[in-house]
Design a protein around this motif. Structure first.
Motif, PDB file in Angstrom:
ATOM      1  N   UNK A  11       0.214 -14.798  -5.881  1.00 33.92           N
ATOM      2  CA  UNK A  11       0.601 -14.126  -5.038  1.00 33.92           C
ATOM      3  C   UNK A  11       0.852 -12.760  -5.557  1.00 33.92           C
ATOM      4  N   UNK A  12       1.549 -12.384  -6.675  1.00 38.31           N
ATOM      5  CA  UNK A  12       1.887 -11.240  -7.570  1.00 38.31           C
ATOM      6  C   UNK A  12       0.345 -10.507  -7.844  1.00 38.31           C
ATOM      7  N   UNK A  13      -0.561 -11.527  -8.193  1.00 43.92           N
ATOM      8  CA  UNK A  13      -2.118 -10.882  -8.697  1.00 43.92           C
ATOM      9  C   UNK A  13      -2.633 -10.213  -7.382  1.00 43.92           C
ATOM     10  N   UNK A  14      -2.714 -11.211  -6.433  1.00 42.30           N
ATOM     11  CA  UNK A  14      -3.398 -10.777  -5.055  1.00 42.30           C
ATOM     12  C   UNK A  14      -2.905  -9.525  -4.631  1.00 42.30           C
ATOM     13  N   UNK A  15      -1.539  -9.354  -4.290  1.00 40.83           N
ATOM     14  CA  UNK A  15      -0.580  -8.265  -4.026  1.00 40.83           C
ATOM     15  C   UNK A  15      -0.861  -6.897  -4.797  1.00 40.83           C
ATOM     16  N   UNK A  16      -1.244  -7.203  -6.087  1.00 39.98           N
ATOM     17  CA  UNK A  16      -1.685  -6.151  -7.118  1.00 39.98           C
ATOM     18  C   UNK A  16      -2.839  -5.437  -6.661  1.00 39.98           C
ATOM     19  N   UNK A  17      -3.818  -6.320  -6.470  1.00 42.73           N
ATOM     20  CA  UNK A  17      -5.380  -5.917  -6.357  1.00 42.73           C
ATOM     21  C   UNK A  17      -5.690  -5.708  -4.823  1.00 42.73           C
ATOM     22  N   UNK A  18      -5.417  -6.263  -3.918  1.00 46.72           N
ATOM     23  CA  UNK A  18      -5.862  -6.219  -2.438  1.00 46.72           C
ATOM     24  C   UNK A  18      -4.745  -5.272  -1.829  1.00 46.72           C
ATOM     25  N   UNK A  19      -5.602  -4.611  -1.060  1.00 51.83           N
ATOM     26  CA  UNK A  19      -4.882  -3.708  -0.231  1.00 51.83           C
ATOM     27  C   UNK A  19      -4.397  -4.416   1.215  1.00 51.83           C
ATOM     28  N   UNK A  20      -3.238  -4.202   1.719  1.00 48.91           N
ATOM     29  CA  UNK A  20      -2.750  -5.095   2.864  1.00 48.91           C
ATOM     30  C   UNK A  20      -3.583  -5.000   4.090  1.00 48.91           C
TER      31      UNK A  20
END
Length: 360
Positions: A40-49
């Motif tokens: 989840x940390x990686x996804x939140x790092x690279x993906x704009x909500x």
């Protein structure tokens, strides 16, 4: 002094901070809490909500195909830093990958992951392995070796003593409540983390910490007594306490703890296995100490041979100081005899356990 190797969460945290994340990332290991947390940390790092529905594609192991992986990775992101294709449980707990990537497709997959476009990221997690070979067996799989050679792999194994305490303190600090240093120390030592007696990993520990914070909702301070109230019951702790009571010649207390374990659902055979395992650990630790090894060396040796957590080893060594080596050998021999007496029907199981406690 040789510096201890950094844990995967420390390596990944550093790599995320400096942006050293390649086009393929594999997360796996026995600590599934950390695997899922850092996915989840990686996804939140690279993906704009706002663009999550477009720039994050989640494929399941059962319906993933090589074409689906390639097509989605070749499509650029709209407003996020990277396009992310996420495949949870890419290799399942039995060491099986997607059926669509068997045979020749596995070779094509191995070649493709070397050429993932810049700006795209294939993120996969692997289930905790059921096989006794664990991650050692996993690393021999063709799919795993292909991914490891093409990208970055992070193995989230058990936390050591310092890391475990850090995990606890981070969550206590975030609550904004006061607590003494004895609180995280007590939780780390008395929880079931690292115990073979119960299934107690970071998910359970995190739940216990959430229960603790809820329990102390109206209080400004978290106390050891509060932690003792909410921690998941760990029969191993009562075994420690029972042997400690025996070492202090408090048989009344030892009998109370014996019945406490049985009343909490433990069977005589489970209890006997815990006592035997604890006595074996105490004896090994004590013999190592008498051979001149220091605590750190003993902890490392028993972690490797017995998979015993550092806190358990320290407790075993402290408890073993209440007995002589010959006492521990005699107690261990008696525990083996009790098992024989129960299994052969020579004595009812509960009475056999009471005779065991009375006689040591």
């Amino acid at each position: 002094m040789v510096k201890a190797e950094a844990h995967a969460y420390e390596k990944l945290g550093k790599d995320l901070k400096i942006g050293k994340i390649p086009g393929l990332v594999v997360l796996y290991g026995s600590e599934e809490f950390l695997v899922h947390f850092y996915a989840n940390a990686i996804i939140n790092k690279y993906i704009s909500e706002p663009c999550k529905d477009l720039d994050l594609v989640t494929l399941t192991k059962d319906n993933v195909t090589l074409d689906a992986i390639i097509d989605n990775l070749e499509t650029i992101s709209l407003m996020s830093e990277r396009k992310v294709v996420f495949i949870p449980d890419f290799i399942d707990s039995k060491g099986k990958g997607p059926k669509a990537l068997d045979g020749s497709a596995a070779d094509k997959f191995a070649e493709y992951v070397k050429t993932i476009p810049q700006g795209s990221l294939l993120l996969v997690t692997i289930s905790k392995q059921e096989d006794e070979r664990g991650e050692a067996g996993l690393k021999k799989l063709k799919l795993f070796k292909a991914m490891a050679s093409a990208g970055a792999e992070y193995e989230f194994g058990p936390l050591n003593q310092g890391q475990l305490r850090g995990f606890i303190e981070k969550r206590l600090r975030a609550s904004g409540k006061k607590y003494r240093s004895a609180v995280p120390e007590f939780i780390a030592r008395e929880s079931g983390y690292g115990s073979k007696a119960i299934d107690y990993g970071l998910y359970t520990l995190n739940n216990d910490l959430q229960k603790l914070l809820a329990f102390c909702l109206t209080s400004d301070e978290i106390r050891v007594e509060d932690a003792r109230e909410v921690l998941t019951y760990n029969p191993e702790n009562d075994v420690f306490a029972m042997l400690d009571a025996i070492g202090r010649n408090r048989k009344d207390e030892a009998f109370r703890l014996l019945h406490n374990i049985l009343e909490n659902g433990g069977s005589e055979f489970q209890l006997l296995a815990l006592i035997t395992k604890q006595l074996e650990l105490m004896l090994m630790a004590r013999e190592m100490r008498e051979d001149g090894m220091n605590l750190t060396s003993i902890q490392k040796a028993l972690k490797k041979s017995e998979r015993a957590h550092e806190y358990r080893v320290k407790k075993a060594l402290d408890l073993g100081n209440r007995f002589t080596v010959s006492d521990m050998r005699r107690m261990l021999s008696s525990s083996y005899d009790v098992e024989v007496n129960i299994k052969t029907g020579l004595m009812p199981s509960e009475i056999a356990m009471e005779f065991f406690v009375a006689g040591i």
